[in-house]
Design a protein around this motif. Structure first.
Motif, short mmCIF file in Angstrom:
data_model
loop_
_atom_site.label_atom_id
_atom_site.label_comp_id
_atom_site.label_asym_id
_atom_site.label_seq_id
_atom_site.Cartn_x
_atom_site.Cartn_y
_atom_site.Cartn_z
N ASP A 1 37.16 35.15 53.47
CA ASP A 1 36.34 34.91 52.09
C ASP A 1 36.67 36.17 51.09
O ASP A 1 37.09 37.06 51.58
CB ASP A 1 34.71 35.15 52.32
N LYS A 2 36.85 35.66 49.79
CA LYS A 2 37.46 36.77 48.81
C LYS A 2 38.65 37.49 49.41
O LYS A 2 38.41 38.62 49.36
CB LYS A 2 36.45 37.68 48.47
N PRO A 3 39.65 36.93 49.59
CA PRO A 3 40.88 37.49 50.14
C PRO A 3 41.17 38.61 48.84
O PRO A 3 41.31 38.02 47.75
CB PRO A 3 41.99 36.44 50.02
N ARG A 4 42.06 39.54 49.23
CA ARG A 4 42.45 40.40 48.39
C ARG A 4 43.97 40.05 47.93
O ARG A 4 44.75 39.59 48.52
CB ARG A 4 42.81 41.83 49.20
N VAL A 5 43.86 39.85 46.60
CA VAL A 5 45.01 39.31 45.85
C VAL A 5 46.05 40.42 45.48
O VAL A 5 45.69 41.45 44.91
CB VAL A 5 45.00 38.62 44.31
N VAL A 6 47.20 40.57 46.15
CA VAL A 6 48.23 41.57 45.92
C VAL A 6 49.50 41.30 45.04
O VAL A 6 49.89 42.42 44.49
CB VAL A 6 48.69 41.90 47.22
N GLU A 7 49.48 40.15 44.67
CA GLU A 7 50.32 39.66 43.52
C GLU A 7 50.20 38.70 42.83
O GLU A 7 49.34 37.51 43.49
CB GLU A 7 51.84 39.45 44.19
N GLY A 8 50.18 38.44 41.67
CA GLY A 8 49.80 37.08 40.75
C GLY A 8 48.31 37.08 40.49
O GLY A 8 47.38 38.18 40.99
N GLU A 9 47.75 35.93 40.42
CA GLU A 9 46.32 35.66 40.03
C GLU A 9 45.88 34.65 40.85
O GLU A 9 46.65 33.40 41.06
CB GLU A 9 46.24 35.48 38.48
N TRP A 10 44.65 34.50 41.40
CA TRP A 10 43.88 33.72 42.02
C TRP A 10 42.55 33.89 41.96
O TRP A 10 42.07 35.04 42.08
CB TRP A 10 44.51 33.47 43.61
N VAL A 11 41.80 32.94 41.86
CA VAL A 11 40.44 32.98 41.51
C VAL A 11 39.43 32.25 42.72
O VAL A 11 38.17 32.23 42.24
CB VAL A 11 40.05 32.69 40.07
N GLY A 12 39.99 31.82 43.47
CA GLY A 12 39.27 30.84 44.55
C GLY A 12 38.38 32.02 45.38
O GLY A 12 38.26 33.48 45.09
N ASP A 13 37.53 31.28 46.19
CA ASP A 13 36.56 32.07 47.13
C ASP A 13 37.01 32.39 48.62
O ASP A 13 36.72 33.44 49.39
CB ASP A 13 35.37 31.48 47.21
N LYS A 14 37.85 31.40 49.09
CA LYS A 14 38.18 31.46 50.69
C LYS A 14 39.67 30.94 51.02
O LYS A 14 40.22 30.14 50.15
CB LYS A 14 37.27 30.69 51.30
#
Length: 98
Positions: free
Chosen positions: A40-53
């Motif tokens: 849940d709520k993965p850490r985004v390390v590159e780019g953009e993502w707004v999802g939950d899981k």
């Protein structure tokens, strides 16, 4: 060849999604799939993502994945996922070196 199903979801209705989760394991264990990772709520390390899981599942073949995805047991519960989440499920081939 192993295939991986990668679900990138946004949860819109947590009550319905929890019902899907409660029923998922019993259905999933009947087939040859394995849940390799989820967060849940993965850490985004590159780019953009707004999802939950994110959920990553492995199947021994595309045929095994389709057998699970189209099974009467899964079709009975997947409506809860469709009505409670948005986002793609991607199917990718395993790398021959893995």
């Amino acid at each position: 060849m192993t295939v991986y199903a990668v679900a990138l979801i946004t949860i819109e209705d947590r009550v319905t999604y929890k019902r899907y989760q409660r029923n998922f394991g019993a259905v999933f264990e009947k087939f040859q799939g394995k849940v390799l990772a989820m967060r849940d709520k993965p850490r985004v390390v590159e780019g953009e993502w707004v999802g939950d899981k994110v959920v990553i599942m492995a199947f021994p073949s595309e045929a095994a994945f389709e057998e699970w995805r189209l099974s009467p047991e899964y079709l009975e519960i997947v409506g809860d996922r469709f009505s409670s989440t948005t986002g793609p499920v991607l199917l990718v081939d395993g790398h021959p070196w893995s």
